[in-house]
Design an enzyme around this catalytic site. Structure first.
Site, mmCIF file in Angstrom:
data_model
loop_
_atom_site.group_PDB
_atom_site.id
_atom_site.type_symbol
_atom_site.label_atom_id
_atom_site.label_comp_id
_atom_site.label_asym_id
_atom_site.label_seq_id
_atom_site.Cartn_x
_atom_site.Cartn_y
_atom_site.Cartn_z
ATOM 1 C CG HIS A 92 9.496 -34.557 70.505
ATOM 2 N ND1 HIS A 92 10.044 -35.422 71.401
ATOM 3 C CD2 HIS A 92 10.169 -34.709 69.346
ATOM 4 C CE1 HIS A 92 11.007 -36.078 70.809
ATOM 5 N NE2 HIS A 92 11.100 -35.666 69.559
ATOM 6 C CD GLU B 237 6.056 -31.673 92.720
ATOM 7 O OE1 GLU B 237 6.170 -31.055 91.650
ATOM 8 O OE2 GLU B 237 6.132 -32.918 92.784
ATOM 9 C CG ASN C 40 7.649 -25.885 86.762
ATOM 10 O OD1 ASN C 40 8.162 -24.789 86.915
ATOM 11 N ND2 ASN C 40 8.218 -26.851 86.066
ATOM 12 C CG ASP C 41 3.272 -29.461 89.862
ATOM 13 O OD1 ASP C 41 2.285 -29.139 89.158
ATOM 14 O OD2 ASP C 41 3.955 -30.468 89.633
ATOM 15 N NE ARG D 215 10.096 -32.142 84.545
ATOM 16 C CZ ARG D 215 10.685 -30.954 84.373
ATOM 17 N NH1 ARG D 215 11.735 -30.829 83.597
ATOM 18 N NH2 ARG D 215 10.188 -29.886 84.979
ATOM 19 N NE ARG E 217 2.655 -26.395 84.652
ATOM 20 C CZ ARG E 217 3.432 -27.294 85.246
ATOM 21 N NH1 ARG E 217 3.372 -27.474 86.556
ATOM 22 N NH2 ARG E 217 4.269 -28.021 84.556
ATOM 23 C CB CYS F 250 14.207 -28.867 89.873
ATOM 24 S SG CYS F 250 12.854 -29.613 90.770
ATOM 25 N NE ARG G 196 9.743 -35.707 88.893
ATOM 26 C CZ ARG G 196 9.223 -34.639 88.287
ATOM 27 N NH1 ARG G 196 9.106 -33.501 88.939
ATOM 28 N NH2 ARG G 196 8.834 -34.699 87.036
HETATM 29 C C1 PEP Z 1 7.820 -28.585 89.233
HETATM 30 O O1 PEP Z 1 6.659 -28.907 89.521
HETATM 31 O O2 PEP Z 1 8.285 -27.445 89.441
HETATM 32 C C2 PEP Z 1 8.721 -29.557 88.594
HETATM 33 C C3 PEP Z 1 9.992 -29.279 88.398
HETATM 34 O O3 PEP Z 1 8.196 -30.738 88.196
HETATM 35 P P1 PEP Z 1 7.348 -30.932 86.851
HETATM 36 O O4 PEP Z 1 7.504 -29.701 86.009
HETATM 37 O O5 PEP Z 1 7.905 -32.159 86.232
HETATM 38 O O6 PEP Z 1 5.964 -31.110 87.377
HETATM 39 MG MG MG Z 2 5.976 -30.970 89.539
#
Ligand code: PEP
Ligand code: MG
Length: 566
Positions: free
Chosen positions: A186, A428, A451-452, A293, A462, A499, A329
């Site tokens: 945060h 993802e 990211n995922d 999100r 990760r 994203c 989302r």
């Molecule tokens: C992702 O997985 O790239 C993503 C944008 O979603 P989050 O980071 O919320 O899992």
């Molecule tokens: Mg994700």
């Protein structure tokens, strides 16, 4: 040199101000004039409430309503009639205010901490905060006033709390160093929003730095230098000037459309976690929101937010954006995002488990509640719905069928919504990337969540430092996944965005341009940087780079090559 995690870019050079935790020890004494003691206690409570209200207002202005609500919650704890009544009884029996208050707080803390429920446990932490603050007032302890910090101050603290952040004056605080916290905490997000260079997770920093020490904070690299020598000071001052100059130059890109060097138009939007962030997205010149999100709305509560509550939040974001795109989302929980009141079972392998769309499709009432709220809000702006963690076409079909079901409910109830609302998916998972050709036929758009996607493609968690050497969107496998997803989207004439964090990576940008990405969704402070970066590439140059990259076999080779071209 001390090492931590750079969470907010830039270089800050200034004098350390240590925010130390005070000892709250005292010797309990028996009181005779109990009435005067009760008055003393009530005055302390009033002072606490006044201070807290002020802090909440400041926090509301700098960070938004949600953060301010946490502080207002502290006032209701201390004003609890049962707590106040019991304290009065103890003081009337001759206990001093400090010990009466402390013992009642401790009773609450031990009750709250003994449960398994995370929300109740959090209440114990809140009572602990309140206890410390009121005791400080009773004991006459003066905290360091962050709001009164002189110019060129580097804040050094064990942790940065919301009440501390509320007091930060951007003009005077030029850097932040903390012992705890990480990139997604945060306080890190707040430091980024305030654009103050920050390094977190620096072990033992409170012992290594003294008040008044000259300190350099390098938020890009995660370095902290205390009492630097002349040469270091000169080199960091020069680098800091250069970064400031770069930031100023970025202002040239404010108010401009996002185009490549040869004039191709791209959409550059932002990732947000709460409706108020939509305003920040616009402030940083984002062209809308590519990822809202929504799980953060759920995380801040102690029970599922009602349809009405959710509707208000989504509508708020839509109204702020005034017709600019807003991709909402649906709930993405599980994995590393827990919502205690949902009672998710502990899983052996949470990232592979019962999360996101899987959870929603099995908990239809909750899913329908959210979809109804989004659909109702769609009457007030340019909203699209995005489903997370899709792995097979059945999940998409089921989700879309639910949307249709709710649309017909709303029609019969004569409630307005956008009849043409678009439904898309996050790509993802490796599965979604592989069947992107199938999914593209039934989606209105894709957004690639690197990211995922990186984690699932590389079978690599990760958060696990032992395998972090594998976790990179520049891995040949991940790049193939991205390229394929974009190609499948293009073939089916649907827009493909990104994203995940990779969308703002200057090394990825030429590759994404070449593959044909149409939308970049990034954190608000990255908007101008990404717009500039896109403007540096023509399709032809980007294609040359991408062709070379796709001929290389290893992440390291790709990285070394890209370093030479950006
Ligand atoms: C992702 O997985 O790239 C993503 C944008 O979603 P989050 O980071 O919320 O899992
Ligand atoms: Mg994700």
């Amino acid at each position: 040199m001390l090492k931590g995690i750079g969470v907010s870019d830039g270089i800050g050079i200034g004098n350390a101000l240590l925010i130390e935790e005070h000892s709250l020890e005292y010797t309990p004494k028996a009181v005779e004039n109990t009435e005067a003691e009760i008055n003393r206690f009530n005055e302390a409570v009033d002072t606490f409430c006044k201070n807290t209200k002020k802090q909440a207002e400041a926090l509301k202005a700098s960070a938004g309503e949600k953060e301010a609500e946490i502080m207002i919650g502290h006032i209701s704890i201390v004003k609890d009639p049962y707590l106040l009544g019991e304290i009065e009884k103890l003081i009337s029996k001759g206990q001093c205010a400090e010990s009466a208050f402390e013992s009642m707080c401790d009773t609450f803390i031990s009750i709250f901490s003994s449960t398994d429920d995370e929300v109740t446990k959090q209440r114990a932490a809140d009572v602990r905060d309140v206890k410390a603050e009121v005791l400080k007032i009773l004991l006459g302890i003066n905290d360091v006033k962050i709001s009164k910090a002189p110019k060129k101050t580097i804040l050094v603290a064990k942790e940065l709390t919301p009440s501390m952040t509320a007091e930060i004056n951007k003009e005077n605080i030029v850097g932040i160093v903390t012992e705890t916290g990480s990139n997604t905490s945060h306080s890190a997000i707040l430091a980024k929003v305030l654009e103050i260079p920050a390094v977190m997770s620096v072990p033992g920093v409170m012992e290594q730095i003294k008040n008044g020490d000259t300190v350099i904070v390098d938020g890009n690299k995660g370095d902290v230098l205390s009492s630097p020598d002349k040469a270091q000071l000169e080199s960091y001052t020069a680098r800091s000037k250069q970064l400031l100059q770069e930031r100023r130059e970025l202002e040239k890109f404010r108010g401009k459309i996002t185009v490549s060097g040869d004039g191709e138009r791209f959409e550059l939007v932002c990732n947000i976690g709460k409706p108020e962030d939509a305003a920040q997205a616009l402030e940083f010149d984002g062209e809308g929101v590519g990822l809202f999100r929504t799980e953060f709305l759920f995380m801040d509560k102690t029970s599922v937010p009602s349809e009405e509550e959710q509707f208000k939040e989504y509508k708020k974001a839509a109204l702020i954006l005034k017709g600019k795109p807003l991709i909402i989302r649906t709930l993405d929980i599980g994995g590393d995002k827990d919502i205690p009141y949902l009672g998710l079972a502990k899983e052996e392998n949470p990232f592979m488990g019962f999360r996101a769309i899987r959870y929603c499709l099995k908990n239809r009432e909750l899913f329908k509640l959210q979809l109804r709220a989004i659909l109702r809000a769609s009457a007030f702006g340019n909203i699209s719905i995005m489903f997370p963690l899709i792995t097979c076409v059945e999940e998409l079909r089921e989700s879309k069928a639910l949307v249709e079901e709710i649309k017909s409910e709303l029609r019969s109830e004569k409630i307005d919504f956008d009849e043409n609302i678009k439904t898309g998916i996050m790509v993802e998972t490796a599965a979604a990337g592989v069947i992107a050709d199938v999914l593209a036929k039934e989606s209105d758009f894709f957004s690639i969540g690197t990211n995922d996607l990186t984690g699932y493609t590389m079978a690599c968690d990760r958060g696990n430092s032992d395998v972090s050497y594998l976790y990179s969107a520049l891995q040949p496998s991940v790049l193939r996944m991205i390229k394929r997803t974009i190609a499948c989207g293009k073939k089916n004439n649907i827009p493909v965005g990104m994203c995940g964090e990779a969308a703002a990576d200057p090394m990825m940008i030429p590759l994404l341009i070449s593959f044909g990405l149409s939308e970049f969704s990034v954190s608000a402070p990255s908007v101008l940087k990404v717009r500039k970066c896109i403007s540096n590439w023509s399709k032809q140059k980007a294609d040359e780079v991408a062709e070379k990259v796709m001929s290389l076999d290893t992440k390291q080779d790709i990285y070394e090559y890209l370093k030479t071209v950006i």
